[in-house]
Motif scaffolding. Sequence first.
Motif, PDB file in Angstrom:
ATOM      1  N   VAL A  79      38.282 116.665-115.190  1.00 57.25           N
ATOM      2  CA  VAL A  79      37.042 116.046-115.661  1.00 57.25           C
ATOM      3  C   VAL A  79      37.110 114.571-115.288  1.00 57.25           C
ATOM      4  N   ILE A  80      36.060 114.080-114.648  1.00 59.75           N
ATOM      5  CA  ILE A  80      35.989 112.698-114.183  1.00 59.75           C
ATOM      6  C   ILE A  80      34.804 112.042-114.880  1.00 59.75           C
ATOM      7  N   ILE A  81      35.048 110.919-115.533  1.00 63.54           N
ATOM      8  CA  ILE A  81      33.989 110.217-116.256  1.00 63.54           C
ATOM      9  C   ILE A  81      33.765 108.873-115.581  1.00 63.54           C
ATOM     10  N   GLY A  82      32.589 108.706-115.016  1.00 63.91           N
ATOM     11  CA  GLY A  82      32.218 107.453-114.357  1.00 63.91           C
ATOM     12  C   GLY A  82      31.299 106.660-115.266  1.00 63.91           C
ATOM     13  N   HIS A  83      31.768 105.506-115.703  1.00 62.75           N
ATOM     14  CA  HIS A  83      30.987 104.665-116.612  1.00 62.75           C
ATOM     15  C   HIS A  83      29.994 103.805-115.839  1.00 62.75           C
ATOM     16  N   PRO A  84      28.964 103.293-116.500  1.00 59.97           N
ATOM     17  CA  PRO A  84      28.007 102.425-115.827  1.00 59.97           C
ATOM     18  C   PRO A  84      28.724 101.286-115.095  1.00 59.97           C
ATOM     19  N   GLY A  85      28.318 101.053-113.855  1.00 61.92           N
ATOM     20  CA  GLY A  85      28.923 100.024-113.025  1.00 61.92           C
ATOM     21  C   GLY A  85      30.067 100.529-112.157  1.00 61.92           C
ATOM     22  N   SER A  86      30.498 101.776-112.387  1.00 65.80           N
ATOM     23  CA  SER A  86      31.596 102.331-111.592  1.00 65.80           C
ATOM     24  C   SER A  86      31.108 102.729-110.200  1.00 65.80           C
ATOM     25  N   VAL A  87      32.050 102.715-109.252  1.00 69.44           N
ATOM     26  CA  VAL A  87      31.763 103.071-107.861  1.00 69.44           C
ATOM     27  C   VAL A  87      32.823 104.056-107.398  1.00 69.44           C
ATOM     28  N   HIS A  88      32.383 105.117-106.725  1.00 68.48           N
ATOM     29  CA  HIS A  88      33.332 106.031-106.074  1.00 68.48           C
ATOM     30  C   HIS A  88      32.724 106.524-104.778  1.00 68.48           C
ATOM     31  N   PHE A  89      33.514 107.290-104.034  1.00 66.08           N
ATOM     32  CA  PHE A  89      33.110 107.773-102.719  1.00 66.08           C
ATOM     33  C   PHE A  89      33.332 109.285-102.663  1.00 66.08           C
ATOM     34  N   PRO A  90      32.445 110.081-103.298  1.00 69.04           N
ATOM     35  CA  PRO A  90      32.642 111.527-103.380  1.00 69.04           C
ATOM     36  C   PRO A  90      32.756 112.184-102.015  1.00 69.04           C
ATOM     37  N   ALA A  91      33.764 113.057-101.884  1.00 72.87           N
ATOM     38  CA  ALA A  91      33.995 113.771-100.632  1.00 72.87           C
ATOM     39  C   ALA A  91      34.916 114.956-100.918  1.00 72.87           C
ATOM     40  N   SER A  92      35.026 115.841 -99.929  1.00 69.96           N
ATOM     41  CA  SER A  92      35.969 116.949-100.036  1.00 69.96           C
ATOM     42  C   SER A  92      36.404 117.363 -98.638  1.00 69.96           C
ATOM     43  N   SER A  93      37.701 117.300 -98.387  1.00 66.37           N
ATOM     44  CA  SER A  93      38.198 117.712 -97.072  1.00 66.37           C
ATOM     45  C   SER A  93      38.215 119.227 -96.935  1.00 66.37           C
ATOM     46  N   SER A  94      38.430 119.941 -98.044  1.00 69.25           N
ATOM     47  CA  SER A  94      38.533 121.406 -98.007  1.00 69.25           C
ATOM     48  C   SER A  94      37.318 122.124 -98.568  1.00 69.25           C
ATOM     49  N   GLY A  95      36.376 121.388 -99.169  1.00 71.00           N
ATOM     50  CA  GLY A  95      35.226 121.981 -99.840  1.00 71.00           C
ATOM     51  C   GLY A  95      35.496 122.099-101.333  1.00 71.00           C
ATOM     52  N   CYS A  96      34.436 122.027-102.126  1.00 72.44           N
ATOM     53  CA  CYS A  96      34.601 122.159-103.580  1.00 72.44           C
ATOM     54  C   CYS A  96      33.262 122.431-104.255  1.00 72.44           C
ATOM     55  N   ARG A  97      33.361 122.854-105.512  1.00 70.74           N
ATOM     56  CA  ARG A  97      32.198 122.990-106.398  1.00 70.74           C
ATOM     57  C   ARG A  97      32.478 122.145-107.630  1.00 70.74           C
ATOM     58  N   VAL A  98      31.469 121.373-108.043  1.00 67.43           N
ATOM     59  CA  VAL A  98      31.605 120.437-109.151  1.00 67.43           C
ATOM     60  C   VAL A  98      30.366 120.532-110.037  1.00 67.43           C
ATOM     61  N   LEU A  99      30.565 120.543-111.356  1.00 67.34           N
ATOM     62  CA  LEU A  99      29.441 120.406-112.273  1.00 67.34           C
ATOM     63  C   LEU A  99      29.259 118.923-112.553  1.00 67.34           C
ATOM     64  N   ALA A 100      28.025 118.453-112.500  1.00 70.10           N
ATOM     65  CA  ALA A 100      27.713 117.048-112.749  1.00 70.10           C
ATOM     66  C   ALA A 100      26.718 116.940-113.882  1.00 70.10           C
ATOM     67  N   PHE A 101      27.014 116.068-114.854  1.00 66.91           N
ATOM     68  CA  PHE A 101      26.143 115.832-115.996  1.00 66.91           C
ATOM     69  C   PHE A 101      25.815 114.345-116.055  1.00 66.91           C
TER      70      PHE A 101
END
Length: 105
Positions: A79-101
Amino acid sequence: MLEGFRFLSITDVPPKEVKEGITAKILKEGTAEDPSVFMELTFAPGAAFGRDEHAELEILHVLEGEFSDGDAVHGPGTVIIGHPGSVHFPASSSGCRVLAFHPQG
């Protein structure tokens, strides 16, 4: 049917391409009364979203495959929680499924 509940099968929700190699199945769209959004994201092998800065809270749950945030690779159950102001670079080298709320939409 239980009063106040809505049921749907994720297999009945059509995917929408959001970036090359990344699709979203919108399971709950935001409304004026409830702006929260809930979706399943599927990354094809090698897909990358690019820079993703968050004005609002985002909660991700990796279902399968490997999800990279630009700093580390996360496997199923993470589980990954990104707070307001956070920055990331979503990617997948092998493929994935993610639930996002997104509670605020």
